[in-house]
Scaffold this motif. Structure first.
Motif, short mmCIF file in Angstrom:
data_model
loop_
_atom_site.label_atom_id
_atom_site.label_comp_id
_atom_site.label_asym_id
_atom_site.label_seq_id
_atom_site.Cartn_x
_atom_site.Cartn_y
_atom_site.Cartn_z
N ALA A 11 0.79 -1.23 0.00
CA ALA A 11 0.00 0.00 0.00
C ALA A 11 0.83 1.29 0.00
N PRO A 12 1.96 1.36 0.69
CA PRO A 12 2.75 2.60 0.61
C PRO A 12 3.43 2.82 -0.75
N LEU A 13 3.57 1.76 -1.55
CA LEU A 13 4.28 1.86 -2.82
C LEU A 13 3.36 1.93 -4.03
N LEU A 14 2.24 1.23 -3.97
CA LEU A 14 1.31 1.15 -5.10
C LEU A 14 0.01 1.84 -4.75
N ARG A 15 -0.57 2.50 -5.75
CA ARG A 15 -1.87 3.13 -5.53
C ARG A 15 -2.96 2.06 -5.59
N GLU A 16 -3.72 1.96 -4.53
CA GLU A 16 -4.85 1.04 -4.44
C GLU A 16 -4.48 -0.38 -4.89
N PRO A 17 -3.50 -1.00 -4.23
CA PRO A 17 -3.12 -2.36 -4.62
C PRO A 17 -4.29 -3.33 -4.44
N VAL A 18 -4.31 -4.33 -5.31
CA VAL A 18 -5.39 -5.31 -5.33
C VAL A 18 -4.78 -6.70 -5.42
N ALA A 19 -5.45 -7.68 -4.82
CA ALA A 19 -5.04 -9.07 -4.96
C ALA A 19 -5.94 -9.72 -6.00
N GLU A 20 -5.32 -10.52 -6.83
CA GLU A 20 -6.08 -11.31 -7.80
C GLU A 20 -5.38 -12.65 -7.92
N GLY A 21 -6.07 -13.69 -7.49
CA GLY A 21 -5.43 -15.00 -7.49
C GLY A 21 -4.23 -14.99 -6.57
N ASP A 22 -3.09 -15.40 -7.11
CA ASP A 22 -1.86 -15.49 -6.31
C ASP A 22 -0.91 -14.32 -6.53
N PHE A 23 -1.40 -13.20 -7.08
CA PHE A 23 -0.51 -12.05 -7.24
C PHE A 23 -1.23 -10.77 -6.87
N ALA A 24 -0.46 -9.71 -6.74
CA ALA A 24 -1.00 -8.39 -6.38
C ALA A 24 -0.56 -7.40 -7.45
N TYR A 25 -1.33 -6.33 -7.58
CA TYR A 25 -0.96 -5.31 -8.57
C TYR A 25 -1.54 -3.95 -8.18
N GLY A 26 -0.96 -2.92 -8.78
CA GLY A 26 -1.42 -1.55 -8.59
C GLY A 26 -0.54 -0.61 -9.41
N MET A 27 -1.01 0.60 -9.59
CA MET A 27 -0.25 1.61 -10.32
C MET A 27 0.76 2.27 -9.39
N ALA A 28 1.87 2.70 -9.98
CA ALA A 28 2.91 3.38 -9.21
C ALA A 28 3.63 4.36 -10.11
N ASP A 29 4.24 5.34 -9.50
CA ASP A 29 5.07 6.30 -10.22
C ASP A 29 6.46 5.71 -10.36
N LEU A 30 6.98 5.72 -11.59
CA LEU A 30 8.36 5.29 -11.84
C LEU A 30 9.12 6.54 -12.28
N PRO A 31 9.63 7.33 -11.34
CA PRO A 31 10.25 8.61 -11.67
C PRO A 31 11.37 8.52 -12.70
N ALA A 32 12.17 7.47 -12.65
CA ALA A 32 13.30 7.35 -13.58
C ALA A 32 12.82 7.32 -15.03
N ALA A 33 11.64 6.75 -15.26
CA ALA A 33 11.09 6.67 -16.61
C ALA A 33 10.14 7.83 -16.90
N GLY A 34 9.82 8.61 -15.88
CA GLY A 34 8.92 9.73 -16.06
C GLY A 34 7.50 9.31 -16.39
N THR A 35 7.06 8.20 -15.80
CA THR A 35 5.73 7.69 -16.12
C THR A 35 5.15 6.91 -14.96
N ASP A 36 3.85 6.70 -15.02
CA ASP A 36 3.19 5.76 -14.13
C ASP A 36 3.24 4.39 -14.81
N VAL A 37 3.26 3.36 -14.02
CA VAL A 37 3.33 2.01 -14.57
C VAL A 37 2.50 1.06 -13.71
N MET A 38 1.88 0.10 -14.38
CA MET A 38 1.21 -0.96 -13.64
C MET A 38 2.29 -1.90 -13.12
N VAL A 39 2.29 -2.13 -11.82
CA VAL A 39 3.26 -3.02 -11.20
C VAL A 39 2.51 -4.26 -10.71
#
Length: 172
Positions: A11-39
């Motif tokens: 939760a501190p790293l990803l915006r609104e992380p979610v669990a689906e099956g056996d993995f988790a995901y959420g959007m995050a800022d990747l400053p080095a690339a200058g973009t948001d990315v699904m992690v």
């Protein structure tokens, strides 16, 4: 590992992380690339019983903390690998591949990161997948072209040998 514990820890790293099956995901800022990315975070529970939540969270934090120099080195290698494979083939679009590449998602594992890029002008029907090792160094690249069965080669020489093979007689 309980996947809900992983979601809470992310939760501190990803915006609104979610669990689906056996993995988790959420959007995050990747400053080095200058973009948001699904992690996507894959603890590989089917293969590993000993993965700890803290270790995966640390891997995600390290990925999101890439420096601009590290990111530039990754992109440079991706561009070089693709341009070397294409060589002097004619291209339909003169946009620089570096400017066309866009990161669409990532998968963080305990010992690797998988990046997915699109290049809509240079490679309109393709998805570029890049694997980084545990230290975020370039490890492998694969270009998946929509509608084309992927073929894997162990080296650039093997690919070039395959491309130079005589295709045999053609039908009239």
């Amino acid at each position: 590992m309980e996947i809900e514990r992983l979601v809470e820890a992310l939760a501190p790293l990803l915006r609104e992380p979610v669990a689906e099956g056996d993995f988790a995901y959420g959007m995050a800022d990747l400053p080095a690339a200058g973009t948001d990315v699904m992690v996507n975070v894959d603890p590989e529970l089917e293969d590993r019983a000993d993965v700890e939540v803290a270790a995966l969270v640390d891997r995600v934090a390290a990925f999101l903390a890439l420096t601009p120099e590290q990111w530039a080195a990754i992109v440079d290698r991706v561009v070089a690998e693709i341009e070397e494979a294409v060589a002097d083939q004619p291209i339909a679009e003169t946009t620089a591949l570096r400017d066309d590449l866009a990161l669409t998602s990532s998968v963080v594992f305990v010992d690797a990161v998988l990046l997915s890029f699109v290049a809509p002008l240079q490679l309109p029907d393709a998805l570029v997948r890049v694997q980084l090792d545990s230290d975020h160094r370039f490890e492998d690249l694969e270009v998946e072209i929509d509608g084309v069965e992927p073929v894997t080669f162990d080296s650039l020489d093997d690919l070039l040998d395959h491309l130079s093979e005589d295709p045999g007689p053609t039908a009239p």
